[in-house]
Design a protein around this motif. Structure first.
Motif, PDB file in Angstrom:
ATOM      1  N   CYS A 153      49.734 -14.969 -32.843  1.00  0.00           N
ATOM      2  CA  CYS A 153      50.847 -14.860 -31.906  1.00  0.00           C
ATOM      3  C   CYS A 153      51.061 -16.216 -31.258  1.00  0.00           C
ATOM      4  CB  CYS A 153      50.604 -13.780 -30.861  1.00  0.00           C
ATOM      5  SG  CYS A 153      49.134 -14.016 -29.855  1.00  0.00           S
ATOM      6  N   LYS A 180      39.925 -12.958 -22.671  1.00  0.00           N
ATOM      7  CA  LYS A 180      40.873 -11.886 -22.984  1.00  0.00           C
ATOM      8  C   LYS A 180      40.437 -10.601 -22.302  1.00  0.00           C
ATOM      9  CE  LYS A 180      38.633 -10.732 -27.390  1.00  0.00           C
ATOM     10  NZ  LYS A 180      38.850 -10.549 -28.859  1.00  0.00           N
ATOM     11  N   GLU A 228      50.561 -15.272 -26.553  1.00  0.00           N
ATOM     12  CA  GLU A 228      51.464 -14.175 -26.224  1.00  0.00           C
ATOM     13  C   GLU A 228      50.720 -12.881 -25.933  1.00  0.00           C
ATOM     14  OE1 GLU A 228      55.621 -12.353 -28.057  1.00  0.00           O
ATOM     15  OE2 GLU A 228      54.030 -12.985 -29.423  1.00  0.00           O
ATOM     16  N   ASP A 229      49.549 -12.716 -26.505  1.00  0.00           N
ATOM     17  CA  ASP A 229      48.786 -11.487 -26.273  1.00  0.00           C
ATOM     18  C   ASP A 229      48.001 -11.523 -24.959  1.00  0.00           C
ATOM     19  OD1 ASP A 229      46.723 -13.238 -26.829  1.00  0.00           O
ATOM     20  OD2 ASP A 229      45.961 -12.151 -28.571  1.00  0.00           O
TER      21      ASP A 229
END
Length: 433
Positions: A219, A256, A237-238
């Protein structure tokens, strides 16, 4: 470096966007180990970093005119604005001007790129076009000079990247990738990094063209090389953030999940020594990350701002630009609703709020003061005192939104890029810094 997606998002909100070291480390290619690179444990200087990258062996990759492009205030046609505080207007572009850069060696040249598929290198003192960066196929959204101002790179949204030798005005290297997201030179070596919409990060030695690619989370993102010249940070983007080792080609840390963002990362910035990075997202949050440990240190929260930290895109107030003050422990976070929030880094609390008439596109602290400049959708450039939150000065002259700006070394001058097809040079006041 130009944040294509941040500006895309801002323009879409307006409804007018057209396209808008350990001691030795092995550098791996896709199929073979290429060369051992020596890294010293001591803090390297610019010459050491340049020499270090000069010896890097990469995997092989693939494959002006003198017209004056400016006009005086008396000569400006049609869409004049009531107030023009600029010293010079560069009007060679025939579409929105998306990006601007200054040459770091002399601060005497600017490079601008625009919707007209053009990039120009021009002289700031009189606006004379030194040469045009020809051959682009789409809007030029990334432009930047190398650390020594010897080279200038221009990249368009379709992925065509070109590098020009400034003194000879000749193209010395080109490459084509997928849709381009960001482009940045190494701080002290002729090495160029780029990110594409598929999430890949590329690194080239210019003009030789030796190439290395970095694995991708599939992404798009935007990135920045850290001041040590050995690492880069990319936000995706994630919502994830990765710290990359440029020599080994692997990710040192992946942030993340709960520690990452709940929406696309829109912007990021590092402090002066690269030990900390602040990231902003469409989820309305800004997060502080320790680059050595990969740990999320804190989340900056501005109470009362619509949707801060929310996962609903309809409710979020996107963070559009972030930055660290060099002389005080302050962090600036600029929001799409027009609020610039100054946070105290030590206490992670709100120190000041600076209200704008419209959404903010970009913010930047001065190198050696607590003044921060902002630009946005109302076409104005403003300076704020980060200590007090007071407006110091305001400059107008554009008939449309200001999409980017670049400050010179001593912060006495700024060059702006606007949707009105123009770039302007403003001389800044010199308040007590």
């Amino acid at each position: 470096m130009y944040n294509t997606h941040a500006h895309t998002r801002v323009m879409q909100n307006m409804g007018s966007y057209k396209i808008m070291d350990q001691d030795s480390i092995m550098l791996h290619g896709d199929e073979e180990i290429i060369e051992v690179i020596e890294l010293n444990d001591a803090e390297p200087g610019p010459d050491d970093l340049a020499d270090d990258l000069e010896d890097v062996d990469f995997e092989d990759g693939g494959d002006g005119e003198d017209n004056e492009g400016w006009e005086t205030e008396d000569e400006m046609e049609a869409e004049e604005v009531e107030q023009d505080d600029s010293e010079l207007t560069f009007s060679k572009h025939t579409g929105s001007v998306f990006c601007v850069g200054l040459d770091p060696a002399t601060n005497a040249m600017a490079v601008t790129g625009g919707e007209d598929d053009k990039a120009y290198v021009w002289r700031i003192s009189d606006g004379e076009v030194l040469f045009e960066c020809t051959g682009h196929k789409d809007s030029v959204t990334c432009v930047c000079f190398s650390f020594d101002s010897a080279l200038v790179a221009s990249g368009d949204m379709s992925g065509v990247i070109k590098v020009w030798q400034v003194d000879t005005k000749e193209e010395v290297w080109s490459f084509e990738v997928s849709d381009l997201e960001w482009l940045e030179w190494h701080p002290c070596a002729p090495v160029l990094l780029a990110g594409t919409d598929d999430g890949n990060m590329w690194m080239w030695k210019v003009p030789g063209g030796e190439c290395k690619t970095f694995p991708s989370p599939a992404c798009h993102g935007n990135g920045k090389i850290l001041p040590d010249g050995k690492r880069a940070v990319v936000g995706y983007e994630d919502g994830s953030v990765r710290v990359w080792d440029l020599k080994k080609g692997n990710s040192l840390h992946v942030i993340k999940g709960r520690d990452g963002h709940q929406g696309a990362v829109t912007c990021l910035a590092s402090n002066k020594d690269g030990s900390l990075v602040v990231t902003g997202s469409v989820d309305g949050s800004a997060k502080l990350i320790n680059t050595a440990t990969g740990k999320m240190v804190s989340v900056f929260s501005a109470d009362g701002l619509r949707g801060t930290g929310s996962t609903s895109q309809e409710e979020t107030n996107s963070v559009e630009s972030v930055g660290f003050c060099n002389i005080l422990p302050l962090v600036g976070v600029a929001y799409l609703d027009g609020t610039l929030v100054i946070f105290d880094l030590a206490t992670q609390t709100v120190r000041n709020r600076c209200r704008h008439e419209a959404g903010i596109v970009h913010m930047q602290w001065e190198e050696s003061s607590a003044l921060v400049s902002t630009c946005g959708l109302d076409g104005a450039l403003r300076q704020w005192d980060g200590r007090s939150g007071n407006l110091v000065s305001e400059y107008r002259g554009h008939a449309a939104e200001v999409l980017a700006f670049a400050l010179n070394r001593d912060s006495s001058m700024v060059v702006t890029a606007s949707g009105d097809h123009q770039a302007k040079v403003f001389c800044l006041q010199r308040p007590d810094r």
